[in-house]
Design a protein around this motif. Structure first.
Motif, PDB file in Angstrom:
ATOM      1  N   GLU A   1       0.855  -1.180   0.000  1.00 50.09           N
ATOM      2  CA  GLU A   1       0.000   0.000   0.000  1.00 50.09           C
ATOM      3  C   GLU A   1       0.893   1.233   0.000  1.00 50.09           C
ATOM      4  OE1 GLU A   1      -3.774   1.721   0.038  1.00 50.09           O
ATOM      5  OE2 GLU A   1      -3.345  -0.417   0.110  1.00 50.09           O
ATOM      6  N   PHE A   2       0.646   2.132  -0.922  1.00 54.98           N
ATOM      7  CA  PHE A   2       1.466   3.341  -0.999  1.00 54.98           C
ATOM      8  C   PHE A   2       0.961   4.328   0.028  1.00 54.98           C
ATOM      9  CE2 PHE A   2       2.801   7.431  -2.755  1.00 54.98           C
ATOM     10  CZ  PHE A   2       4.144   7.178  -2.911  1.00 54.98           C
ATOM     11  N   ASP A   3       1.827   4.772   0.901  1.00 52.90           N
ATOM     12  CA  ASP A   3       1.463   5.693   1.965  1.00 52.90           C
ATOM     13  C   ASP A   3       2.206   7.000   1.756  1.00 52.90           C
ATOM     14  OD1 ASP A   3       0.807   7.041   4.257  1.00 52.90           O
ATOM     15  OD2 ASP A   3       1.511   5.480   5.616  1.00 52.90           O
TER      16      ASP A   3
ATOM     17  N   TRP B   1       6.055   8.846   2.770  1.00 54.47           N
ATOM     18  CA  TRP B   1       6.946   9.005   1.643  1.00 54.47           C
ATOM     19  C   TRP B   1       8.166   9.844   1.982  1.00 54.47           C
ATOM     20  CZ3 TRP B   1       8.518   6.358  -2.057  1.00 54.47           C
ATOM     21  CH2 TRP B   1       9.384   6.899  -2.986  1.00 54.47           C
ATOM     22  N   ASP B   2       8.027  10.888   2.781  1.00 54.14           N
ATOM     23  CA  ASP B   2       9.177  11.725   3.128  1.00 54.14           C
ATOM     24  C   ASP B   2      10.280  10.901   3.778  1.00 54.14           C
ATOM     25  OD1 ASP B   2       8.047  14.028   2.089  1.00 54.14           O
ATOM     26  OD2 ASP B   2       7.230  14.677   4.014  1.00 54.14           O
ATOM     27  N   ASN B   3       9.912  10.007   4.692  1.00 54.05           N
ATOM     28  CA  ASN B   3      10.900   9.140   5.346  1.00 54.05           C
ATOM     29  C   ASN B   3      11.530   8.169   4.350  1.00 54.05           C
ATOM     30  OD1 ASN B   3      10.367  10.295   7.854  1.00 54.05           O
ATOM     31  ND2 ASN B   3       8.783   8.815   8.322  1.00 54.05           N
ATOM     32  N   ILE B   4      10.708   7.598   3.491  1.00 49.27           N
ATOM     33  CA  ILE B   4      11.209   6.662   2.492  1.00 49.27           C
ATOM     34  C   ILE B   4      12.147   7.380   1.525  1.00 49.27           C
ATOM     35  CG2 ILE B   4      10.530   5.219   0.528  1.00 49.27           C
ATOM     36  CD1 ILE B   4       7.917   4.631   2.142  1.00 49.27           C
ATOM     37  N   ALA B   5      11.758   8.585   1.117  1.00 44.08           N
ATOM     38  CA  ALA B   5      12.581   9.356   0.174  1.00 44.08           C
ATOM     39  C   ALA B   5      13.964   9.637   0.750  1.00 44.08           C
ATOM     40  CB  ALA B   5      11.870  10.660  -0.196  1.00 44.08           C
ATOM     41  N   VAL B   6      14.035   9.978   2.022  1.00 41.72           N
ATOM     42  CA  VAL B   6      15.330  10.247   2.661  1.00 41.72           C
ATOM     43  C   VAL B   6      16.196   8.983   2.642  1.00 41.72           C
ATOM     44  CG1 VAL B   6      16.425  10.757   4.886  1.00 41.72           C
ATOM     45  CG2 VAL B   6      14.511  12.156   4.088  1.00 41.72           C
ATOM     46  N   LYS B   7      15.591   7.853   2.953  1.00 39.84           N
ATOM     47  CA  LYS B   7      16.334   6.590   2.957  1.00 39.84           C
ATOM     48  C   LYS B   7      16.790   6.209   1.551  1.00 39.84           C
ATOM     49  CE  LYS B   7      14.006   4.816   7.045  1.00 39.84           C
ATOM     50  NZ  LYS B   7      13.049   3.825   7.546  1.00 39.84           N
ATOM     51  N   LEU B   8      15.913   6.402   0.566  1.00 36.45           N
ATOM     52  CA  LEU B   8      16.297   6.096  -0.814  1.00 36.45           C
ATOM     53  C   LEU B   8      17.439   6.981  -1.282  1.00 36.45           C
ATOM     54  CD1 LEU B   8      12.911   5.575  -2.696  1.00 36.45           C
ATOM     55  CD2 LEU B   8      14.766   3.915  -2.454  1.00 36.45           C
ATOM     56  N   LYS B   9      17.365   8.258  -0.942  1.00 34.41           N
ATOM     57  CA  LYS B   9      18.415   9.182  -1.366  1.00 34.41           C
ATOM     58  C   LYS B   9      19.749   8.823  -0.700  1.00 34.41           C
ATOM     59  CE  LYS B   9      19.303  13.953  -2.351  1.00 34.41           C
ATOM     60  NZ  LYS B   9      18.919  15.325  -2.167  1.00 34.41           N
TER      61      LYS B   9
ATOM     62  N   LYS C   1      15.949   5.329 -13.769  1.00 28.98           N
ATOM     63  CA  LYS C   1      17.128   6.109 -13.390  1.00 28.98           C
ATOM     64  C   LYS C   1      18.153   5.243 -12.654  1.00 28.98           C
ATOM     65  CE  LYS C   1      18.775  10.420 -11.711  1.00 28.98           C
ATOM     66  NZ  LYS C   1      18.464  11.806 -11.482  1.00 28.98           N
ATOM     67  N   LEU C   2      17.666   4.292 -11.858  1.00 26.18           N
ATOM     68  CA  LEU C   2      18.564   3.422 -11.095  1.00 26.18           C
ATOM     69  C   LEU C   2      19.035   2.210 -11.903  1.00 26.18           C
ATOM     70  CD1 LEU C   2      16.700   3.473  -7.666  1.00 26.18           C
ATOM     71  CD2 LEU C   2      18.820   4.660  -8.267  1.00 26.18           C
ATOM     72  N   GLY C   3      18.413   1.961 -13.050  1.00 21.16           N
ATOM     73  CA  GLY C   3      18.804   0.819 -13.869  1.00 21.16           C
ATOM     74  C   GLY C   3      18.334  -0.510 -13.303  1.00 21.16           C
ATOM     75  N   ILE C   4      17.192  -0.497 -12.611  1.00 23.59           N
ATOM     76  CA  ILE C   4      16.632  -1.718 -12.042  1.00 23.59           C
ATOM     77  C   ILE C   4      15.179  -1.850 -12.487  1.00 23.59           C
ATOM     78  CG2 ILE C   4      18.179  -1.708 -10.044  1.00 23.59           C
ATOM     79  CD1 ILE C   4      15.920  -0.528  -8.369  1.00 23.59           C
ATOM     80  N   SER C   5      14.590  -3.000 -12.243  1.00 23.89           N
ATOM     81  CA  SER C   5      13.187  -3.186 -12.605  1.00 23.89           C
ATOM     82  C   SER C   5      12.295  -2.518 -11.559  1.00 23.89           C
ATOM     83  CB  SER C   5      12.847  -4.678 -12.696  1.00 23.89           C
ATOM     84  OG  SER C   5      12.766  -5.240 -11.403  1.00 23.89           O
ATOM     85  N   MET C   6      11.070  -2.295 -11.974  1.00 24.12           N
ATOM     86  CA  MET C   6      10.119  -1.690 -11.045  1.00 24.12           C
ATOM     87  C   MET C   6       9.856  -2.638  -9.869  1.00 24.12           C
ATOM     88  SD  MET C   6       6.748   0.455 -12.039  1.00 24.12           S
ATOM     89  CE  MET C   6       5.653  -0.884 -12.377  1.00 24.12           C
ATOM     90  N   ASN C   7       9.843  -3.930 -10.123  1.00 20.37           N
ATOM     91  CA  ASN C   7       9.654  -4.904  -9.036  1.00 20.37           C
ATOM     92  C   ASN C   7      10.805  -4.844  -8.036  1.00 20.37           C
ATOM     93  OD1 ASN C   7       7.195  -5.845  -9.939  1.00 20.37           O
ATOM     94  ND2 ASN C   7       8.113  -7.462 -11.176  1.00 20.37           N
TER      95      ASN C   7
ATOM     96  N   ILE D   1      12.845  -3.021  -2.693  1.00 24.18           N
ATOM     97  CA  ILE D   1      13.765  -2.170  -1.917  1.00 24.18           C
ATOM     98  C   ILE D   1      12.975  -1.248  -1.008  1.00 24.18           C
ATOM     99  CG2 ILE D   1      15.398  -0.244  -2.127  1.00 24.18           C
ATOM    100  CD1 ILE D   1      16.364  -1.693  -4.757  1.00 24.18           C
ATOM    101  N   ILE D   2      11.939  -0.625  -1.554  1.00 29.42           N
ATOM    102  CA  ILE D   2      11.129   0.319  -0.768  1.00 29.42           C
ATOM    103  C   ILE D   2      10.405  -0.403   0.362  1.00 29.42           C
ATOM    104  CG2 ILE D   2       9.096   1.829  -0.875  1.00 29.42           C
ATOM    105  CD1 ILE D   2      10.158   2.734  -3.653  1.00 29.42           C
ATOM    106  N   GLU D   3       9.903  -1.600   0.089  1.00 28.19           N
ATOM    107  CA  GLU D   3       9.211  -2.377   1.129  1.00 28.19           C
ATOM    108  C   GLU D   3      10.126  -2.724   2.294  1.00 28.19           C
ATOM    109  OE1 GLU D   3       7.407  -5.821  -0.620  1.00 28.19           O
ATOM    110  OE2 GLU D   3       5.987  -4.614  -1.773  1.00 28.19           O
ATOM    111  N   HIS D   4      11.430  -2.838   2.032  1.00 22.06           N
ATOM    112  CA  HIS D   4      12.378  -3.238   3.068  1.00 22.06           C
ATOM    113  C   HIS D   4      13.082  -2.061   3.742  1.00 22.06           C
ATOM    114  CE1 HIS D   4      11.814  -7.082   0.970  1.00 22.06           C
ATOM    115  NE2 HIS D   4      11.901  -7.552   2.198  1.00 22.06           N
ATOM    116  N   LEU D   5      12.702  -0.844   3.397  1.00 18.94           N
ATOM    117  CA  LEU D   5      13.316   0.325   4.049  1.00 18.94           C
ATOM    118  C   LEU D   5      12.680   0.569   5.401  1.00 18.94           C
ATOM    119  CD1 LEU D   5      13.715   2.853   1.112  1.00 18.94           C
ATOM    120  CD2 LEU D   5      15.499   1.532   2.219  1.00 18.94           C
TER     121      LEU D   5
END
Length: 61
Positions: free
Chosen positions: A4-6, A10-18, A46-52, A57-61
């Protein structure tokens, strides 16, 4: 897309992704797309990976 996209978290996830992927810019991480799939696809390309892979990666952050 299983998770589920929350937008509230997102702000917390974005910081971790960056931190993990410095090639992502602030602009890349701003929600401005119609769908979650569109948003994820742009980052995945942009990252050169699949959407899956990106979703996992996002689910495990």
């Amino acid at each position: 897309m299983k998770a589920e996209f929350d937008l509230k978290n997102w702000d917390n996830i974005a910081v971790k992704l960056k931190g993990k992927y410095p090639q992502l810019t602030d602009a890349d991480l701003i929600w401005r797309h119609e769908t979650k799939a569109d948003f994820y696809m742009i980052m995945a390309v942009k990252l050169g990976i699949s959407m899956n892979e990106l979703e996992q990666i996002i689910e495990h952050l």
